[in-house]
Motif scaffolding. Sequence first.
Motif, PDB file in Angstrom:
ATOM      1  N   UNK A   1     -11.130  11.456  45.103  1.00 30.05           N
ATOM      2  CA  UNK A   1     -12.107  12.005  46.039  1.00 30.05           C
ATOM      3  C   UNK A   1     -12.287  13.515  45.894  1.00 30.05           C
ATOM      4  N   UNK A   2     -12.186  14.012  44.686  1.00 34.07           N
ATOM      5  CA  UNK A   2     -12.349  15.439  44.450  1.00 34.07           C
ATOM      6  C   UNK A   2     -11.111  16.269  44.721  1.00 34.07           C
ATOM      7  N   UNK A   3     -10.008  15.610  45.090  1.00 40.43           N
ATOM      8  CA  UNK A   3      -8.734  16.303  45.303  1.00 40.43           C
ATOM      9  C   UNK A   3      -7.954  16.226  43.993  1.00 40.43           C
ATOM     10  N   UNK A   4      -7.441  17.362  43.540  1.00 47.78           N
ATOM     11  CA  UNK A   4      -6.693  17.418  42.281  1.00 47.78           C
ATOM     12  C   UNK A   4      -5.301  17.967  42.530  1.00 47.78           C
ATOM     13  N   UNK A   5      -4.316  17.324  41.919  1.00 48.80           N
ATOM     14  CA  UNK A   5      -2.938  17.802  41.960  1.00 48.80           C
ATOM     15  C   UNK A   5      -2.503  18.028  40.512  1.00 48.80           C
ATOM     16  N   UNK A   6      -2.179  19.286  40.199  1.00 51.65           N
ATOM     17  CA  UNK A   6      -1.774  19.647  38.852  1.00 51.65           C
ATOM     18  C   UNK A   6      -0.356  20.208  38.858  1.00 51.65           C
ATOM     19  N   UNK A   7       0.377  19.930  37.781  1.00 52.92           N
ATOM     20  CA  UNK A   7       1.709  20.507  37.577  1.00 52.92           C
ATOM     21  C   UNK A   7       1.545  21.669  36.617  1.00 52.92           C
TER      22      UNK A   7
ATOM     23  N   UNK B   1       3.076  23.323  41.718  1.00 49.84           N
ATOM     24  CA  UNK B   1       2.075  22.281  41.838  1.00 49.84           C
ATOM     25  C   UNK B   1       0.870  22.889  42.531  1.00 49.84           C
ATOM     26  N   UNK B   2      -0.313  22.728  41.911  1.00 50.75           N
ATOM     27  CA  UNK B   2      -1.540  23.287  42.463  1.00 50.75           C
ATOM     28  C   UNK B   2      -2.397  22.165  43.035  1.00 50.75           C
ATOM     29  N   UNK B   3      -2.773  22.318  44.301  1.00 46.49           N
ATOM     30  CA  UNK B   3      -3.607  21.338  44.999  1.00 46.49           C
ATOM     31  C   UNK B   3      -4.962  21.980  45.267  1.00 46.49           C
ATOM     32  N   UNK B   4      -6.013  21.359  44.753  1.00 45.56           N
ATOM     33  CA  UNK B   4      -7.370  21.836  45.009  1.00 45.56           C
ATOM     34  C   UNK B   4      -8.199  20.691  45.564  1.00 45.56           C
ATOM     35  N   UNK B   5      -9.237  21.044  46.312  1.00 44.52           N
ATOM     36  CA  UNK B   5     -10.076  20.041  46.951  1.00 44.52           C
ATOM     37  C   UNK B   5     -11.485  20.572  47.104  1.00 44.52           C
ATOM     38  N   UNK B   6     -12.453  19.687  47.081  1.00 54.65           N
ATOM     39  CA  UNK B   6     -13.845  20.062  47.367  1.00 54.65           C
ATOM     40  C   UNK B   6     -13.999  20.411  48.843  1.00 54.65           C
TER      41      UNK B   6
ATOM     42  N   UNK C   1       7.795  19.089  44.447  1.00 58.52           N
ATOM     43  CA  UNK C   1       6.925  17.993  44.020  1.00 58.52           C
ATOM     44  C   UNK C   1       6.693  16.979  45.133  1.00 58.52           C
ATOM     45  N   UNK C   2       7.718  16.632  45.889  1.00 58.57           N
ATOM     46  CA  UNK C   2       7.547  15.656  46.976  1.00 58.57           C
ATOM     47  C   UNK C   2       6.578  16.194  48.033  1.00 58.57           C
ATOM     48  N   UNK C   3       6.706  17.468  48.363  1.00 59.34           N
ATOM     49  CA  UNK C   3       5.783  18.080  49.324  1.00 59.34           C
ATOM     50  C   UNK C   3       4.367  18.125  48.756  1.00 59.34           C
ATOM     51  N   UNK C   4       4.239  18.370  47.464  1.00 68.48           N
ATOM     52  CA  UNK C   4       2.921  18.385  46.828  1.00 68.48           C
ATOM     53  C   UNK C   4       2.270  17.005  46.897  1.00 68.48           C
ATOM     54  N   UNK C   5       3.050  15.956  46.681  1.00 72.05           N
ATOM     55  CA  UNK C   5       2.521  14.588  46.775  1.00 72.05           C
ATOM     56  C   UNK C   5       2.078  14.270  48.205  1.00 72.05           C
TER      57      UNK C   5
END
Length: 96
Positions: free
Chosen positions: A13-19, A33-38, A49-53
């Motif tokens: 849904x336009x949300x990206x999680x990158x390491x 971990x980078x979290x981006x969203x529209x 990592x667990x918090x990023x997930x």
Amino acid sequence: MSGGKKKLIRTRLGVRLERIEEAVSRRGRKVLFRLTSRRAAATRLILDEAEAQRAFAREVAACLVDPDISALARRGSYVTDDGSAAATGGYRLGLA
């Protein structure tokens, strides 16, 4: 934060999680971990990592109830890198 190895972990849904892995010394590496969203205006950098997930799951849930994002997903629209809807290009907003 440049020059590090980047790996896409999840996208929905336009949300990206990158390491992102960067060298901090000859022997050490730093992993973020980078979290981006529209939907969200700001990029989040997370160390755990667990918090990023968990943050990814919360952002996807928020996108599901966002009228603009969910309407695009129902129509099967695409979103380009500049955030505009288009019939081609960009990546697909999938519900799966």
